[in-house]
Design an enzyme around this catalytic site. Structure first.
Site, PDB file in Angstrom:
ATOM      1  N   GLU B  67       0.811  -1.218   0.000  1.00 46.28           N
ATOM      2  CA  GLU B  67       0.000   0.000   0.000  1.00 46.28           C
ATOM      3  C   GLU B  67       0.846   1.271   0.000  1.00 46.28           C
ATOM      4  O   GLU B  67       0.509   2.256  -0.649  1.00 46.28           O
ATOM      5  CB  GLU B  67      -0.945   0.023   1.205  1.00 46.28           C
ATOM      6  CG  GLU B  67      -2.144  -0.909   1.072  1.00 46.28           C
ATOM      7  CD  GLU B  67      -1.841  -2.347   1.429  1.00 46.28           C
ATOM      8  OE1 GLU B  67      -0.698  -2.637   1.860  1.00 46.28           O
ATOM      9  OE2 GLU B  67      -2.739  -3.193   1.284  1.00 46.28           O
ATOM     10  N   HIS B 136     -11.011  -5.468   9.813  1.00 43.42           N
ATOM     11  CA  HIS B 136     -11.629  -5.103   8.534  1.00 43.42           C
ATOM     12  C   HIS B 136     -12.853  -4.210   8.685  1.00 43.42           C
ATOM     13  O   HIS B 136     -13.464  -3.858   7.692  1.00 43.42           O
ATOM     14  CB  HIS B 136     -12.019  -6.362   7.742  1.00 43.42           C
ATOM     15  CG  HIS B 136     -10.847  -7.072   7.142  1.00 43.42           C
ATOM     16  ND1 HIS B 136     -10.933  -8.320   6.591  1.00 43.42           N
ATOM     17  CD2 HIS B 136      -9.558  -6.694   7.009  1.00 43.42           C
ATOM     18  CE1 HIS B 136      -9.744  -8.688   6.148  1.00 43.42           C
ATOM     19  NE2 HIS B 136      -8.891  -7.726   6.395  1.00 43.42           N
TER      20      HIS B 136
END
Lengths: 327, 348
Positions: B67, B136
């Site tokens: 990322e 998440h």
């Protein structure tokens, strides 16, 4: 080795002299309080910087780090707006908003220095991605130090640029110390060797005080990138002559005296002057060049002195392209 | 008009943008296989891979799970002539790239004195309410609201998802879009032709006169449901405002509504402390204290991690019942039995 014109060789010396003179003046201005905060000089590392930037051509991109003045100067950025930026004047290359740590001159491909170690590496990769997608022959070069060589983002970027075959050069300026920390005490193995793990060439320039050696190595990497053959890692071993930052006085003697003296004897500007003289350039011509560069720095300081400070309202511009700051 | 799902609307916006401007590229994890359904031309997942076929590997690129370098690469590409859309899939993955978001994406234009423009969109989905557990389920948009230089959108309908995303892609500033997975299946009529919804303009999801509910992301349909229930049971007129864009925030639209109603409830799925609801509440108190007839009530997630079990997780986010209880409180109405029980359970 590529045969370089006399003009190119003299330009190398001129750019090294510019960095030296600019940084020596900046150092004095910090100590006299004319520059607020501090600066990190490239004195001693001029060959490493100029050997790399001279291997690029107009339209190419660089990103850099906190040792920040040499990179835009090496790319040909005029000294006046750079000096004005260091002082925080309205005419600074970043309008007084960046300062020493965040110099950028997009006009010469300098996409910005970074105060966060390693942080600008993927920015250069992104510029290379842009060149690749747009189908240009531009190359991007990321300057970073031996300290940044242990940041994870370097390896993410080497991997991704390898996968995408991007025209980028990762240029490690190994001046052997991350502030006071000797690189060998925090670095496992040889930095250049790490390239092998990503399937790209890793070149180590052992004598980073030799501008031609740096130029040759970086030119090879740049040519490879421009030909669409992908990224390279170049590690240049060099040495900074000044403290980590100007005005810093550490209580510990972290660099052995004999080591420092040995590197001082390998002054890249003096060495290249001797080389130029050996090829027939007259001492008088080189003296004149030094005087011209000193005059350029004087002019940059005069430009800075004559420039106003920015209006305080300017602090609220440039956050967005189209949205006014709402208090 | 055609019926589109929230995800279909995002895919349509991305397709239109890719067609309109060759500087637009999309990269991210699993975009080539159209895993999330936003990089395909068709209406079903079975059309996966369409964008790759339509636009080729130069403009549709899978990435490694990296990322930090993805976000930095997008910034560098945006500064040099491209308009990337980065698909970061889960919002909690943004933390991996925090340095790039905060120190490069948000700051470069400013600290380089306006030399850089940063036309880049970062898309991510908030998977809360779906038993994905603590890693998440994040709703991290308030953290990024605290970073000057970023623009932030959080659409709550397919139409807004399409129109706001087109404006985000056309913006010369970096935009983060936070998409609630709970809304992915929402369907409505959406114009098939190109349209743009300006950033920074709130939408009145339901007009009313007695109380204003400012609701964000998946709290918008919950607030509308609470409003309908109260209209039916108590004859109360609730106005629901969806800011849609969190930065820049349409403060005027919120203040106009509060001036009309004199009462405010703010509902959002993010944590309570320093959330969007906290900012909106503080702004209304500073600017419209005199018209408030009752204290503002926030309905948010508690300052607590998100647990896995449905039995534990379902109480964490605003629902039509907790929003109804809050509206009853600012109107000084008796708590309904169902709403008060749930509110009490959520407060514990």
């Amino acid at each position: 080795m590529e045969t370089l014109s006399n003009e190119t060789l003299l330009e190398m010396q001129r750019r090294m002299l510019r960095i030296r003179a600019f940084d020596e003046r900046a150092s004095k201005m910090v100590k006299r309080g004319h520059i607020p905060g501090t600066v990190h000089t490239s004195i001693g590392q001029e060959a490493q910087v100029v050997g790399a930037t001279m291997a690029l051509r107009p339209g190419d991109y660089t990103t850099g780090n906190h040792r920040s003045h040499g990179h835009p100067i090496g790319m040909g950025s005029p000294l006046g707006p750079l000096m004005a930026e260091l002082v925080g004047k309205a005419t600074g290359v970043c309008k007084g908003k960046g300062g020493s740590l965040h110099l950028a001159d997009f006009a010469v491909g300098s996409l910005g220095e970074s105060g966060i170690v390693g942080s600008s590496i993927p920015i250069a990769m992104g510029a290379a991605l842009s060149a690749s997608v747009r189908g240009t022959e531009q190359v991007a070069l990321a300057f970073f130090g031996d300290g940044a060589a242990n940041q994870g983002v370097l390896y993410e970027s080497m991997n991704l640029s390898g996968v995408w075959n991007l025209p980028v050069v990762f240029l490690c300026e190994n001046n052997q110390y991350a502030l006071s920390t000797p690189a060998h005490t925090v670095t496992s193995g040889v930095i250049a060797d790490r390239a092998a793990g990503f399937g790209m060439p890793g070149i180590r320039v052992e004598d980073g005080q030799d501008v031609l050696a740096v130029y040759d190595a970086v030119s090879t990497a740049v040519a490879r990138a421009r030909a669409g053959e992908g990224p390279s890692l170049v590690e240049v071993v060099t040495y900074r002559y000044n403290e980590h930052s100007e005005g810093l006085r550490l209580g510990t003697d972290y660099r052995p005296v004999d080591e420092r003296e040995a590197w001082l004897k390998k002054d890249p500007i003096q060495l290249f002057r001797e080389h130029l003289q050996s090829t027939g350039v007259s001492p008088a011509e080189l003296d004149a060049m030094e005087a011209e560069v000193l005059a350029e720095v004087d002019e940059a300081v005069a430009f800075t002195d004559a420039s106003p400070y920015p209006d305080p309202s300017v602090a609220f511009d440039d956050l967005y392209t189209d949205t006014e700051y709402a208090a | 008009m055609t019926v589109m799902s929230f995800l279909g609307a995002i895919g349509a916006a991305q397709r239109e943008a890719m067609d309109a401007d060759e500087r637009v590229i999309i990269f991210g994890e699993d975009v080539e296989a159209n895993v999330y359904g936003t990089t395909g031309a068709g209406k079903t997942r079975s059309d996966k891979g369409d964008f790759l076929q339509m636009y080729g590997r130069n403009r549709i690129r899978n990435t490694p799970i990296s990322e930090e370098s993805m976000v930095g690469a997008a910034a560098g590409a945006a500064m040099t002539g491209l308009r990337p859309i980065v698909d970061l899939s889960y919002s909690s993955f943004l933390y991996m790239a925090m340095d790039q978001f905060v120190n490069q994406v948000a700051k470069n234009r400013y600290m380089f004195g306006g030399q850089a423009s940063m036309p880049v969109v970062f898309r991510s989905a908030m998977f809360y309410g779906l038993n994905t557990g603590a890693h998440h389920s994040d709703r991290p948009y308030p953290m990024f609201m605290n970073v000057p230089g970023l623009k932030i959108i959080a659409p709550s309908s397919p139409t807004d998802a399409k129109g706001l995303l087109r404006s985000a892609i056309d913006s010369d500033d970096p935009v983060l879009t936070f998409e609630a997975c709970l809304l992915w299946g929402t369907k409505e009529d959406v114009p098939e032709e190109e349209f743009w919804i300006p950033l920074g303009e709130a939408r009145t999801a339901r007009e009313g006169t007695d109380v204003t509910v400012v609701a964000i992301s998946s709290s918008v349909p919950e607030a509308v449901a609470a409003a309908e229930a109260l209209a039916a049971s108590e004859g109360v007129s609730v106005e629901v405002i969806d800011p849609r864009t969190l930065v820049p925030l349409d403060r005027d639209a919120i203040l106009r509504s509060v001036h009309k109603t004199g009462r405010l409830v703010v509902a959002e799925p993010a944590h309570r402390t320093c959330g969007a609801a906290a900012e909106i509440s503080a702004h209304v108190v500073e600017e419209a204290f005199g018209v408030l007839k009752a204290p503002i009530v926030r309905v948010t997630a508690p300052d607590m991690q998100i647990p896995f079990s449905t039995a534990l997780e379902k109480q964490m986010y605003p629902t039509r019942h907790t929003i109804e209880a809050a509206i009853r409180r600012v109107l000084d109405l008796p708590a309904s039995s169902e709403a008060s029980e749930l509110a009490a359970a959520s407060a514990q």
